[in-house]
Design an enzyme around this catalytic site. Structure first.
Site, PDB file in Angstrom:
ATOM      1  N   ALA A 170       0.841  -1.317   0.134  1.00  0.00           N
ATOM      2  CA  ALA A 170      -0.068   0.043  -0.036  1.00  0.00           C
ATOM      3  C   ALA A 170       0.977   1.326  -0.092  1.00  0.00           C
ATOM      4  O   ALA A 170       1.859   1.391   0.681  1.00  0.00           O
ATOM      5  CB  ALA A 170      -0.931  -0.029   1.260  1.00  0.00           C
ATOM      6  N   GLN A 215      -0.140  -0.042  -5.719  1.00  0.00           N
ATOM      7  CA  GLN A 215      -1.565   0.090  -4.830  1.00  0.00           C
ATOM      8  C   GLN A 215      -1.458   1.445  -4.275  1.00  0.00           C
ATOM      9  O   GLN A 215      -0.864   1.904  -3.425  1.00  0.00           O
ATOM     10  CB  GLN A 215      -1.681  -0.883  -3.821  1.00  0.00           C
ATOM     11  CG  GLN A 215      -3.090  -0.952  -3.178  1.00  0.00           C
ATOM     12  CD  GLN A 215      -3.258  -1.577  -1.907  1.00  0.00           C
ATOM     13  OE1 GLN A 215      -2.740  -1.354  -0.820  1.00  0.00           O
ATOM     14  NE2 GLN A 215      -3.993  -3.089  -1.997  1.00  0.00           N
ATOM     15  N   HIS A 236      -6.763   0.680  -3.244  1.00  0.00           N
ATOM     16  CA  HIS A 236      -7.285   0.273  -1.919  1.00  0.00           C
ATOM     17  C   HIS A 236      -8.614   0.396  -1.400  1.00  0.00           C
ATOM     18  O   HIS A 236      -8.558   1.686  -1.120  1.00  0.00           O
ATOM     19  CB  HIS A 236      -5.915   0.514  -0.940  1.00  0.00           C
ATOM     20  CG  HIS A 236      -6.109  -0.532   0.164  1.00  0.00           C
ATOM     21  ND1 HIS A 236      -6.962  -1.309   0.647  1.00  0.00           N
ATOM     22  CD2 HIS A 236      -5.083  -1.030   1.176  1.00  0.00           C
ATOM     23  CE1 HIS A 236      -6.841  -1.931   1.758  1.00  0.00           C
ATOM     24  NE2 HIS A 236      -5.598  -1.814   1.793  1.00  0.00           N
ATOM     25  N   TYR A 248     -10.103   1.761   5.074  1.00  0.00           N
ATOM     26  CA  TYR A 248      -9.464   2.761   4.749  1.00  0.00           C
ATOM     27  C   TYR A 248     -10.364   4.034   4.126  1.00  0.00           C
ATOM     28  O   TYR A 248     -11.442   3.587   4.016  1.00  0.00           O
ATOM     29  CB  TYR A 248      -8.158   2.725   3.825  1.00  0.00           C
ATOM     30  CG  TYR A 248      -7.108   1.694   4.825  1.00  0.00           C
ATOM     31  CD1 TYR A 248      -6.677   2.241   5.952  1.00  0.00           C
ATOM     32  CD2 TYR A 248      -6.598   0.454   4.336  1.00  0.00           C
ATOM     33  CE1 TYR A 248      -5.835   1.762   6.844  1.00  0.00           C
ATOM     34  CE2 TYR A 248      -5.661  -0.177   5.222  1.00  0.00           C
ATOM     35  CZ  TYR A 248      -5.388   0.384   6.508  1.00  0.00           C
ATOM     36  OH  TYR A 248      -4.516  -0.345   7.310  1.00  0.00           O
ATOM     37  N   LYS A 273      -9.521  -3.109  -5.018  1.00  0.00           N
ATOM     38  CA  LYS A 273      -9.588  -4.155  -3.982  1.00  0.00           C
ATOM     39  C   LYS A 273     -10.765  -3.946  -2.954  1.00  0.00           C
ATOM     40  O   LYS A 273     -10.813  -2.571  -2.435  1.00  0.00           O
ATOM     41  CB  LYS A 273      -8.330  -4.275  -3.430  1.00  0.00           C
ATOM     42  CG  LYS A 273      -8.271  -5.582  -1.884  1.00  0.00           C
ATOM     43  CD  LYS A 273      -6.803  -5.349  -1.673  1.00  0.00           C
ATOM     44  CE  LYS A 273      -6.582  -6.628  -0.745  1.00  0.00           C
ATOM     45  NZ  LYS A 273      -5.322  -6.680   0.042  1.00  0.00           N
TER      46      LYS A 273
END
Length: 387
Positions: free
Chosen positions: A58, A104, A182, A187, A233
């Site tokens: 990430a 990502q 992400h 998040y 994702k």
């Protein structure tokens, strides 16, 4: 296992097998959040080990945000030229092996802390969709191990979307083949999707359609940069970082988001399945929403490649690919502990390295290679290549 070793078209690239490496934070960037030489060695080991598609750990799209749990907050970023140059060295090296690599893109939203060094340097508050603190958190690199704080509600979400777009522009300059957004694990995009963290009353909140808007508009902007080489994702059943809705609401929200994302011409959608060990308990109650992610959402993914993720074995993955249930599977811990995972699976070698959870996020300051680049490959493949 042969089904795992067939090529797959993703957007305008082709990967040579279906065994992807999922984004796994390892906190080995330099103190300036720039990708380091040891990171280059780490990714090269796994590219040489036969990985078809590596997704970077990430990668922060701005200084705003550094997550908790680690004692060494060295997550890499991609908002400046030094970071772009650092990633380019890694991507160029990976490409020499024939392996493809996505970046990502990551913004932690309300799961940062105002006293984190990068947050202070940014001169910005901790942002979230609404002024609602996540429960829990443990910033072990700060005195007293504080938890999450109440964020400042984002006044204009389009300013954050612009950060994602600029990060994609930077990733393209660094040579990445594509980007993965992400949208899981509580998040920023997940925070917009979840009605516990998003209490907005205008077009960015309320209905499932409005809560999905931030993530979908972000994807649309990234497509302007990378074309079809954009992915997302998601964790529909997850409860990490104090998200998680009742089943009815989770199904409504993610059915809408996934069906709309499927229309955008993405390269792939990756969905994280429910596993009990990733089910957080907050105030004595589970935050996750257990259900079968594959059987629920596979029917609505019609035009986009579908990857499964979280704790799959190679045998499970091979069965799912052979059945046409998924197009590929991402592995995390297996790739961490076995730099030659794909080669081991292809040639039926044991997966006998034991991962060291202590070093997932907390490198030894004197010996950062421990639990990172010191996992041995299989001793001898002599003769296997010709079989």
């Amino acid at each position: 296992m042969s089904t795992l070793f067939t090529p797959l078209e993703l957007g305008d690239i082709t990967i040579h097998n279906r065994m992807g490496m999922s984004a796994c934070g390892r906190n080995r960037a330099d103190v300036s959040t720039t990708p380091s030489e040891i990171m280059k060695e780490y990714y090269m080991q796994r590219a040489l080990g036969g990985c078809g598609l590596i997704v970077s750990e990430a990668t922060l799209i701005s200084r705003q945000g550094v997550r908790d749990r680690t004692v060494c907050p060295r997550q890499p970023g991609i908002w400046n030229q030094e970071q772009i140059a650092g990633w380019k060295k890694i991507v160029d090296a990976v490409h020499t092996t024939g392996t493809k690599m996505y970046c990502q893109l990551w913004h932690v939203g309300r799961t940062s802390h105002p006293d984190a060094p990068e947050q202070i340097t940014a001169g910005e508050p901790v942002y979230g969709p609404s002024a609602i603190a996540a429960r829990g958190g443990e910033f072990r690199f700060l005195p007293g191990n504080p938890g999450y704080v109440t964020p400042t509600a984002i006044e204009d979400p389009t300013t954050l979307i612009a950060l994602y777009k600029q990060a994609a522009i930077n990733a393209k300059e660094a040579g990445f083949d594509g980007v993965e957004v992400h949208g899981a694990n509580g998040y920023l995009i997940d925070q917009f999707l979840d009605f516990n963290s998003n209490k907005r009353t205008e077009k960015w909140g309320g209905s499932a359609e409005n809560r999905a808007r931030f993530g979908l508009e972000t994807l649309k902007e990234l497509i302007k940069v990378f074309g079809a080489n954009v992915s997302v994702k998601l964790g529909p059943a997850g409860g990490i970082n104090d998200v998680g809705m009742p089943l009815k609401d989770a199904l409504e929200t993610f059915t809408y988001f996934i069906s709309e994302a499927d229309k955008l011409g993405l390269s792939y959608i990756v969905l994280c399945r429910y596993v009990a060990y990733r089910d957080p308990i907050v105030d004595g109650k589970s935050r996750a929403t257990p259900f079968d992610v594959i059987s629920t959402f596979r029917p609505i993914i019609k035009s986009t490649k579908y990857f499964a993720n979280v704790n799959y074995t190679p045998a499970e993955a091979a069965g799912l690919v052979a059945a046409g249930t998924v197009d590929g599977v991402f592995f995390g811990k297996l790739w961490l502990a076995h730099p030659d995972l794909a080669k081991r699976v292809r040639f039926c070698k044991p997966l006998d390295n034991i991962p060291d959870p202590k070093r997932y996020y907390d490198p030894d300051p004197l010996f950062p290679e421990l639990g990172y680049i010191d996992y041995p490959p299989w001793a001898n493949y002599e003769g296997d290549e010709e079989e």
